[in-house]
Design an enzyme around this catalytic site. Structure first.
Site, PDB file in Angstrom:
ATOM      1  N   GLU A   1      32.332  38.778  39.125  1.00  0.00           N
ATOM      2  CA  GLU A   1      31.260  37.798  39.373  1.00  0.00           C
ATOM      3  C   GLU A   1      30.101  38.434  40.119  1.00  0.00           C
ATOM      4  O   GLU A   1      30.265  39.440  40.822  1.00  0.00           O
ATOM      5  CB  GLU A   1      31.812  36.583  40.140  1.00  0.00           C
ATOM      6  CG  GLU A   1      32.640  36.912  41.385  1.00  0.00           C
ATOM      7  CD  GLU A   1      31.903  36.671  42.696  1.00  0.00           C
ATOM      8  OE1 GLU A   1      30.661  36.807  42.727  1.00  0.00           O
ATOM      9  OE2 GLU A   1      32.583  36.385  43.696  1.00  0.00           O
TER      10      GLU A   1
ATOM     11  N   ARG B   1      38.442  35.520  49.550  1.00  0.00           N
ATOM     12  CA  ARG B   1      38.991  35.251  48.217  1.00  0.00           C
ATOM     13  C   ARG B   1      37.896  35.120  47.169  1.00  0.00           C
ATOM     14  O   ARG B   1      37.916  34.226  46.325  1.00  0.00           O
ATOM     15  CB  ARG B   1      39.900  34.024  48.223  1.00  0.00           C
ATOM     16  CG  ARG B   1      41.070  34.144  49.184  1.00  0.00           C
ATOM     17  CD  ARG B   1      42.036  32.993  49.021  1.00  0.00           C
ATOM     18  NE  ARG B   1      42.704  33.040  47.734  1.00  0.00           N
ATOM     19  CZ  ARG B   1      43.776  33.798  47.465  1.00  0.00           C
ATOM     20  NH1 ARG B   1      44.287  34.597  48.397  1.00  0.00           N
ATOM     21  NH2 ARG B   1      44.324  33.769  46.269  1.00  0.00           N
TER      22      ARG B   1
ATOM     23  N   CYS C   1      31.283  45.771  39.678  1.00  0.00           N
ATOM     24  CA  CYS C   1      32.102  46.988  39.576  1.00  0.00           C
ATOM     25  C   CYS C   1      32.220  47.759  40.878  1.00  0.00           C
ATOM     26  O   CYS C   1      33.308  48.206  41.252  1.00  0.00           O
ATOM     27  CB  CYS C   1      31.565  47.888  38.474  1.00  0.00           C
ATOM     28  SG  CYS C   1      29.936  48.623  38.787  1.00  0.00           S
TER      29      CYS C   1
ATOM     30  N   HIS D   1      27.657  52.153  36.584  1.00  0.00           N
ATOM     31  CA  HIS D   1      29.024  51.624  36.625  1.00  0.00           C
ATOM     32  C   HIS D   1      29.911  52.573  37.432  1.00  0.00           C
ATOM     33  O   HIS D   1      29.608  53.764  37.551  1.00  0.00           O
ATOM     34  CB  HIS D   1      29.559  51.468  35.201  1.00  0.00           C
ATOM     35  CG  HIS D   1      30.896  50.808  35.104  1.00  0.00           C
ATOM     36  ND1 HIS D   1      31.197  49.626  35.750  1.00  0.00           N
ATOM     37  CD2 HIS D   1      32.039  51.171  34.433  1.00  0.00           C
ATOM     38  CE1 HIS D   1      32.451  49.281  35.480  1.00  0.00           C
ATOM     39  NE2 HIS D   1      32.985  50.206  34.702  1.00  0.00           N
TER      40      HIS D   1
ATOM     41  N   ASP E   1      39.974  50.519  35.632  1.00  0.00           N
ATOM     42  CA  ASP E   1      38.693  49.816  35.729  1.00  0.00           C
ATOM     43  C   ASP E   1      38.956  48.322  35.804  1.00  0.00           C
ATOM     44  O   ASP E   1      39.251  47.677  34.798  1.00  0.00           O
ATOM     45  CB  ASP E   1      37.817  50.147  34.519  1.00  0.00           C
ATOM     46  CG  ASP E   1      36.390  49.621  34.652  1.00  0.00           C
ATOM     47  OD1 ASP E   1      36.120  48.879  35.613  1.00  0.00           O
ATOM     48  OD2 ASP E   1      35.559  49.963  33.794  1.00  0.00           O
TER      49      ASP E   1
END
Length: 306
Positions: A79, A104, A109, A147, A163
């Site tokens: 997210e 939580r 990435c 990334h 990943d």
């Protein structure tokens, strides 16, 4: 969708043994290696966060990595809510732990793979952070540090590419030394040699990203993270997404559009009103919000990639 079977291993910890005790034992065995990145108490909390506490599989093994990888994808959403809630993204292990485990939440990435690396090191794996560039639709490559992926070496010396921060991707780690097809519940993957020693990760015949195998530090990804959070060209600044793997498929929330994919196919519907959207974040992703994040694509029926 197949699930991972967790065999009883010779090195499996007992349910009563704390991660702190096991971490101390590994540190004594690997005195020349890097110190664990998390405390035993933090590792225990992280394992509870992904539903892996007390699982009878040996950490440090390849099977243990598969178990952790799959449970992480099913528990921690991919997210970018922080960008649209006005929250800062801090690439430091304590800040990432406080967000993903304490609050939580999920992340993108750099956050998810960055913190996952810390857990894996604590559990006895050798981990390198690797920089990757994603392939664009025109076949070109994105910016450097677009990334982050992980090279994970288990106690037998086998290297895998992990990943947990790419959204809809491989559900299990990929064998880094294998050049043939690797079947995964998320598709058929290949790792292909590219120029200058780089490696391309290909899914169902389509290149996903190019990995530079040289190890990096977490701070090296600050520039990429800043770009993703601030550039008008970044897809993260232009869209709002929260997505999680499920046992049946995937659930994704893009603004007020809910996308559910399972054995029955793909279904989309628009949620009505702030209360229903907040309830979806809470019930489907475990994310408690006191207000909705700004949706930069509000009013647009953009085609999601959930």
């Amino acid at each position: 969708m197949p699930t991972v079977t967790t065999p009883d291993g010779d090195h499996a910890p007992t349910a009563s043994a704390s991660t702190e005790d096991r971490t101390a034992d590994r540190s004594a065995d690997r005195a020349s290696g890097p110190a664990p990145a998390l405390t035993g108490a933090q590792a225990d909390a992280y394992l509870r966060r992904i539903g892996a506490e007390g699982v009878s599989v040996g950490w440090g093994t390849g099977e243990g990595l598969r178990e952790l990888h799959l449970r992480h994808l099913r528990s921690v959403p991919f997210e970018n809510l922080s960008l649209h809630l006005g929250e800062d993204v801090v690439l430091a292990e304590q800040a990432l732990f406080d967000k993903v485990v304490g609050a939580r939440r999920g992340g993108f990435c750099y956050e998810l793979n960055g913190l996952f690396a810390a857990l894996l090191r604590t559990l006895g794996y050798r981990v390198d952070l690797l920089e990757a560039r994603c392939f664009r639709e025109d076949g070109g490559l994105s910016i450097p540090y677009d990334h982050m992926v992980l090279r994970v070496v288990d106690e037998e010396g086998r290297s895998r590419l992990a990943d947990v921060g790419f959204g809809d991707h491989s559900q299990l780690p990929l064998e880094l030394g294998e050049r043939g097809e690797q079947a995964d519940p998320g598709g058929v993957f290949r790792i292909v040699e590219a120029p200058e020693g780089d490696l391309d990760v290909v899914r169902d015949g389509t290149p996903q990203y190019r990995v530079d195998p040289r190890p990096r530090a977490l701070g090296d990804f600050e520039v990429g993270s800043w770009y993703q959070r601030t550039s008008p060209a970044s897809h993260f600044t232009r869209s709002l997404v929260c997505s999680r793997l499920t046992e049946e498929g995937r659930v994704t929330l893009r603004g007020a559009k809910l996308i559910v994919t399972d054995c029955g196919g793909r279904r989309e519907r628009w949620l009505s009103g702030e209360e229903e959207v907040l309830a979806a974040y809470r019930d489907l992703f475990g994310v408690e919000l006191d207000r909705l994040p700004h949706d930069p694509a509000a009013g647009q029926d953009a085609s999601p990639a959930g």
